[in-house]
Every structure is written in structure tokens, then in C-alpha cells.
Design an enzyme around this catalytic site. Structure first.
Site, short mmCIF file in Angstrom:
data_model
loop_
_atom_site.label_atom_id
_atom_site.label_comp_id
_atom_site.label_asym_id
_atom_site.label_seq_id
_atom_site.Cartn_x
_atom_site.Cartn_y
_atom_site.Cartn_z
N SER A 146 0.83 -1.20 0.00
CA SER A 146 0.00 0.00 0.00
C SER A 146 0.87 1.24 0.00
O SER A 146 1.96 1.25 0.59
CB SER A 146 -0.90 0.01 1.24
N TYR A 159 -0.35 -0.37 10.33
CA TYR A 159 -0.62 -0.95 9.01
C TYR A 159 0.42 -0.48 8.01
O TYR A 159 0.98 -1.29 7.25
CB TYR A 159 -2.02 -0.53 8.56
N LYS A 163 3.20 -2.74 5.89
CA LYS A 163 3.31 -2.71 4.43
C LYS A 163 4.71 -2.25 4.00
O LYS A 163 5.24 -2.71 2.98
CB LYS A 163 2.25 -1.79 3.83
#
Length: 247
Positions: A146, A159, A163
């Protein structure tokens, strides 16, 4: 030009393949001739995705699994090879992005779940499949990251960090499993999927990117098909940004 994406005789395994970008990739792989193993935690949705694969004349297998859990990944790999006999393409697509208002609100349980699904799981799955791909003499591993990894927002920082780690292990695994196994990553920006239904409609108008809109699932599949096909034979260890020119 369709021959460039010819995946006839290949077997693909797609995590998070029952919805969103994963579902779009599953369909595209089958349309290009691949047989597809679909996995996610939702058995019914996996079965629906496999039905689409079979409707295109390809073989499909639904193998539900929680790919954030180490032991579940080991079981998934054994079940996948028992069913299909080989894996030529692995797409580590499953992920989640829970938000917290501030870092001290992040619990250890939520931290472990976020890192587990977005990094630990892909690492373990690529490790197990990567070694078997080396033994069979070829393969392509595609991680789905991402742009949060390079544009982190405070509420999604864990998060984003997971990533970012996935971006890094892409290069590490490319070096470990090369030269005959390629490992690449798609670093995706915002896309309209079932997960984004809660976004405001104005998001398309306010997003800060050169494209000035949010992407559609079909706009990421050609990146996956490129990495999956033999015509990307000189591309490995690469993180490809697909985000509409996000600032």
C-alpha cells in the site's frame, strides 16, 4: 498482445481472493488461462470466486484459511499442493487496515493481528512457496502493498509500517529465491472496492493525485498479470506503484 499475458498451464494462489482487488485478480488470472486457488477466511465467498473461475473453463479450488496465523499458513500450503500439485504464481493480497485515534489506543492484540496479516503471513507464505518454486525451477511471487507505506497516516501507522516491511522483504526474497523465481510487489493506492463503500462520494473529487480520482479494481490487474507472466523475466525485487500519481 494477449499472448504476453498467456498463463495457460499455470496454477495461481491468491490470498484475500474472495473480494476486492484479490477477486479482480482471480478473475483476470483465469481469463488468461491460469487455474486458481482462492483463499480467505470466508469459505462461502471463496466458493463464489471459484465458481467464476470454473465458469471461464479453468480449474479452481476454494481453500479457506486465516493467513495471519503461522500454523494456518503451513496447513494452507500443504492443502494447496495436495489439490493442485504445484503453484506457479503466488499473490499475497490479503490485508486489513484497522484505525486507532492515537498510538496509545493500539492494543497488543490489534497490533499483532495487523502485523500478522499484513507482513508475518505474506512472509511465511512466500517462504514456504518460494522454496518449492526454486525446487520446481520457476515461479512468480507478487506481494500487494500500500502507498500507506510511504504516505503513512497516524491512525493507520502500524498498518503502514507492516506494508513498508512487505516492500523490504520483496527485495530480500527476490535475492534469496532468484534467479528462476521472481518476487515483486504492487504498492497500491486507493481503489474502489467493497471495503471502500464507507468512503464519502466526494473522495473522488478531493483525492490529491495526478489522476484526480480513486482507482477501479480492473486498473490494478494488468500489473499483476505482468508480474505473473514470463514476459517480466527481467523484473524482480521491484516495488511498482499503482496509485494514480498520488502526492
Amino acid at each position: 498482445m494477449a499472448d504476453y499475458f498467456d498463463l495457460s498451464g499455470k496454477v495461481a494462489l491468491v490470498t484475500g481472493g474472495s473480494r476486492g482487488l484479490g477477486r479482480a485478480m482471480v478473475k483476470a488470472l483465469a481469463e488468461c488461462g491460469a487455474d486458481v486457488i482462492v483463499t480467505s477466511r470466508d469459505a462461502a465467498s471463496c466458493a463464489e470466486a471459484v465458481a467464476e473461475v470454473e465458469a471461464l473453463g479453468r480449474r479452481g479450488w476454494a481453500i479457506p484459511a486465516h493467513v495471519g496465523r503461522w500454523e494456518a499458513i503451513d496447513e494452507l500450503v500443504e492443502a494447496a499442493y495436495a489439490a493442485a500439485g504445484r503453484i506457479d504464481i503466488l499473490i499475497n493480497n490479503a490485508g486489513n487496515a484497522p484505525a486507532v485515534a492515537k498510538s496509545t489506543d493500539m492494543t497488543e492484540t490489534l497490533f499483532d493481528k495487523t502485523v500478522g496479516l499484513n507482513f508475518k503471513g505474506p512472509f511465511r507464505l512466500a517462504s514456504l512457496v518460494g522454496e518449492r518454486m526454486v525446487a520446481q525451477g520457476s515461479g512468480s511471487i507478487i506481494n500487494v502493498s500500500s502507498t500507506g507505506a510511504v504516505h503513512p497516516e497516524p491512525e493507520f501507522a502500524v498498518y503502514a509500517a507492516a506494508k513498508g516491511a512487505l516492500n523490504i522483504i520483496t527485495k530480500g526474497h527476490a535475492l534469496e529465491y532468484g534467479p528462476n523465481v521472481r518476487v515483486n510487489c504492487i504498492m497500491a493506492g486507493p481503489f474502489w472496492t467493497d471495503i471502500s463503500k464507507s468512503w464519502r462520494e466526494e473522495a473522488d473529487k478531493t483525492i490529491n493525485s495526478a489522476a484526480r480520482r480513486i482507482g477501479r479494481p480492473e486498473e490494478v490487474v494488468t500489473a499483476a498479470l505482468y508480474f505473473a507472466s514470463d514476459h517480466s523475466s527481467y523484473t524482480t525485487g521491484t516495488v511498482l506503484t499503482v496509485d494514480g500519481g498520488q502526492r
